[in-house]
Design an enzyme around this catalytic site. Structure first.
Site, PDB file in Angstrom:
ATOM      1  N   SER A   1       0.829  -1.197   0.000  1.00 41.59           N
ATOM      2  CA  SER A   1       0.000   0.000   0.000  1.00 41.59           C
ATOM      3  C   SER A   1       0.871   1.259   0.000  1.00 41.59           C
ATOM      4  CB  SER A   1      -0.972  -0.041   1.185  1.00 41.59           C
ATOM      5  OG  SER A   1      -1.886   1.029   1.134  1.00 41.59           O
TER       6      SER A   1
ATOM      7  N   HIS B   1      -8.264   1.461  -0.774  1.00 43.49           N
ATOM      8  CA  HIS B   1      -8.213   0.532  -1.914  1.00 43.49           C
ATOM      9  C   HIS B   1      -9.600   0.041  -2.317  1.00 43.49           C
ATOM     10  CE1 HIS B   1      -3.960   0.801  -1.352  1.00 43.49           C
ATOM     11  NE2 HIS B   1      -4.083   0.381  -0.110  1.00 43.49           N
TER      12      HIS B   1
END
Length: 313
Positions: A94, A198
């Site tokens: 991430s 996300h």
């Protein structure tokens, strides 16, 4: 063969930066980054409580700063492919992908911190629209779990491998998951994040990040850069930035990154500060691979020994 990896949001803990700032020049370096991005990283990394560093706009730049600082303590930074002790590959989970972009020489440290500051602010704004969050599912069959999450309206935002999937969605959807776990899942654990990252909830942040990325001049990776999108090694800095922009609203496929590590023949994995999460996944998914988490400077000697033994395949 050695891979250097950087953790994502949720890895931060109160005071975790304190011992690193005792290294020569470290406090000055972090103070300069703080001035450059308008955020007191020293304060947040040493004195702020868990709630303060849970804030997306704080946590993300703090993690990238810590990752770069700890990697720099290992040796020459950023790494060059022909440098002694350079890793054979880099990756990040991430927001850790921005840290990894600095490792690979795609972005310099100031550019990486500037980009992640804008990313954190944009994602915090997007998260404020609806109350959302993320929870980790431990155990269970991935296909069964994904189908169950979709039935509840949740997104499998992180498919991490090693029996872990992270669900993201509204607080109501996550509460329903607590009451109705997928078959085979041992436990559902709420994560220390402030939004459904996300997922489509982050769509408003994509445009902001695209504008920020367009102002940068990325170099091509100097070492192999493995992407969260599909586990593929990316050859150009321009494509890395494009993937970083899209990543905020799309799932992280850390399982595919680890499959790539396996295919490359990785024999050792070092996770930069605040390490622990990714080494834990690697221990379960990559048997036989030596792992080390850089939690404090006391871990540097062991990490340097691993570099000497495993890097440069």
């Amino acid at each position: 063969m050695l891979v250097l990896v950087a953790p994502g949001q949720g890895a931060q803990t109160p005071g975790f930066l304190t011992p690193w700032l005792e290294l020569p020049g470290a406090a000055d370096r972090v103070a300069a980054w703080s001035d450059a991005i308008g955020l007191d990283l020293v304060h947040y990394g040493t004195q702020a409580d868990a709630d303060a560093i849970r804030d997306t706009a704080v946590a993300q730049p703090l993690l990238v700063a810590a990752g770069i600082l700890s990697a720099a303590a290992l040796g020459t930074f950023p790494f060059a492919a022909d440098a002694a002790g350079a890793p054979d590959a880099v990756a990040g989970h991430s927001v850790g992908e921005i840290t990894a972009a600095a490792f690979a020489g795609i972005l310099d440290d100031t550019s990486a911190l500037g980009l992640v500051r804008k990313r954190g602010l944009a994602m915090a704004d997007a998260a404020a629209v609806t109350e959302t969050g993320m929870s980790a599912l431990l155990g269970g069959d991935p296909e069964t779990s994904v189908a169950h999450l979709e039935k509840l309206g949740l997104t499998p935002a992180n498919i991490n491998g090693a029996g872990q999937i992270v669900a993201a969605g509204t607080l109501e959807q996550l509460a329903a998951l607590d009451e109705d776990k997928p078959e085979g899942v041992r436990k559902v654990v709420a994560l220390k994040v402030a939004g459904a990252f996300h997922t489509h909830h982050m769509a408003p942040a994509v445009e902001t990040l695209a504008k920020a990325a367009a102002e940068l001049n990325p170099a091509d990776p100097k070492v192999r850069y493995v992407s969260n999108k599909d586990g593929r090694a990316v050859a150009t800095g321009a494509e890395v930035l494009e993937r970083l922009v899209g990543q905020v609203a799309n799932p992280v496929r850390w399982d595919l990154c680890m499959e790539t590590f396996k295919e490359l023949g990785v024999t050792a994995l070092i996770e930069v500060c605040p390490g622990g999460t990714l080494t834990g996944l690697a221990k379960r998914a990559l048997p036989g691979v030596t792992t080390l988490a850089l939690k404090t400077p006391d871990d540097l000697d062991a990490a340097r020994a691993l570099i000497i033994e495993h890097a440069g395949a």
